[in-house]
Design a protein around this motif. Structure first.
Motif, PDB file in Angstrom:
ATOM      1  N   VAL A  75       0.867  -1.179   0.000  1.00 46.55           N
ATOM      2  CA  VAL A  75       0.000   0.000   0.000  1.00 46.55           C
ATOM      3  C   VAL A  75       0.904   1.230   0.000  1.00 46.55           C
ATOM      4  O   VAL A  75       1.965   1.240   0.621  1.00 46.55           O
ATOM      5  CB  VAL A  75      -0.976   0.007   1.207  1.00 46.55           C
ATOM      6  N   LEU A  87      -4.287   7.250  -0.705  1.00 44.68           N
ATOM      7  CA  LEU A  87      -3.970   5.824  -0.651  1.00 44.68           C
ATOM      8  C   LEU A  87      -3.953   5.273  -2.066  1.00 44.68           C
ATOM      9  O   LEU A  87      -4.870   5.520  -2.856  1.00 44.68           O
ATOM     10  CB  LEU A  87      -5.032   5.098   0.187  1.00 44.68           C
ATOM     11  N   LEU A  90      -2.836  -0.406  -3.413  1.00 43.95           N
ATOM     12  CA  LEU A  90      -3.282  -1.417  -2.462  1.00 43.95           C
ATOM     13  C   LEU A  90      -3.355  -2.744  -3.209  1.00 43.95           C
ATOM     14  O   LEU A  90      -4.170  -2.909  -4.107  1.00 43.95           O
ATOM     15  CB  LEU A  90      -4.651  -1.049  -1.885  1.00 43.95           C
ATOM     16  N   GLY A 102      -7.191  -8.084   2.006  1.00 40.53           N
ATOM     17  CA  GLY A 102      -7.313  -6.731   1.463  1.00 40.53           C
ATOM     18  C   GLY A 102      -7.988  -5.796   2.442  1.00 40.53           C
ATOM     19  O   GLY A 102      -7.519  -4.681   2.679  1.00 40.53           O
ATOM     20  N   LEU A 106      -6.243  -2.631   4.208  1.00 41.25           N
ATOM     21  CA  LEU A 106      -6.864  -1.310   4.125  1.00 41.25           C
ATOM     22  C   LEU A 106      -7.048  -0.723   5.527  1.00 41.25           C
ATOM     23  O   LEU A 106      -6.725   0.443   5.773  1.00 41.25           O
ATOM     24  CB  LEU A 106      -8.198  -1.396   3.384  1.00 41.25           C
ATOM     25  N   ALA A 109      -3.742   0.373   6.864  1.00 49.16           N
ATOM     26  CA  ALA A 109      -3.305   1.614   6.204  1.00 49.16           C
ATOM     27  C   ALA A 109      -4.039   2.817   6.803  1.00 49.16           C
ATOM     28  O   ALA A 109      -3.429   3.872   7.046  1.00 49.16           O
ATOM     29  CB  ALA A 109      -3.550   1.524   4.702  1.00 49.16           C
TER      30      ALA A 109
END
Length: 174
Positions: A75, A87, A90, A102, A106, A109
């Motif tokens: 990411v 962002l 990813l 995922g 996320l 992040a």
């Protein structure tokens, strides 16, 4: 989930993973591959280096299960003004996407940005990626109504197979 700043030794693996995750085809393809409307590479090492040099504040993070383990995801986070973070990139290895990594990446992040004063995350997604847009919306991202042009004519990002591509911008308060 271990997130670490990418180092130069990671670049080849990051490029390989980005191309597989974004443009993979056949049995190894991701559920959200762009290959049906953009062919060719998504990223190469020189473009990665160029992007990182142009965005000196950006944090390219790698995800591994352990320090010496294989690269499982990436990411890119870039601090912008007013507590807004961008962002991008990813990615999760397509063969592991059914493990819901995922959404975990996320969330990690978002936590990373929040811990550094982030109040909002913005992303840009190719407008015809309805399934991916819906995935982000299920995670609290909303369409802003903003669009950004697709880089037609710059084949470093691949060759578009359609003439109606652009990017839609989504954001989420964190």
């Amino acid at each position: 989930m271990l997130l670490h700043s990418a180092v130069e030794a990671d670049y080849a693996g990051i490029v390989e993973l980005a191309n597989l995750a974004f443009r993979g085809t056949g049995a190894d393809a991701s559920w959200n591959s762009e290959a049906v409307f953009i062919e060719g590479q998504r990223l190469d090492e020189s473009l990665l280096r160029e992007n990182l040099a142009a965005k000196s504040e950006a944090q390219l993070l790698t995800y591994r299960d352990d320090h010496d383990g294989p690269l499982l995801g990436t990411v890119l986070l870039e601090e912008r003004s007013g507590g807004v973070w961008y962002l991008g990139l990813l990615t999760i290895r397509p063969d592991l996407q059914k493990r819901q990594l995922g959404r975990s990446l996320l969330a990690a992040a978002e936590d990373f940005a929040r811990a550094r004063g982030g109040r909002r995350i913005r992303i840009a997604v190719v407008n015809v990626r309805d399934t991916l847009i819906a995935w982000y919306q299920r995670r609290g991202y909303r369409l802003t109504g903003e669009t950004q042009p697709f880089p037609y004519g710059d084949e470093r990002f691949g060759r578009p197979l359609r003439d109606d591509l652009d990017f839609v911008v989504l954001e989420k308060d964190i």
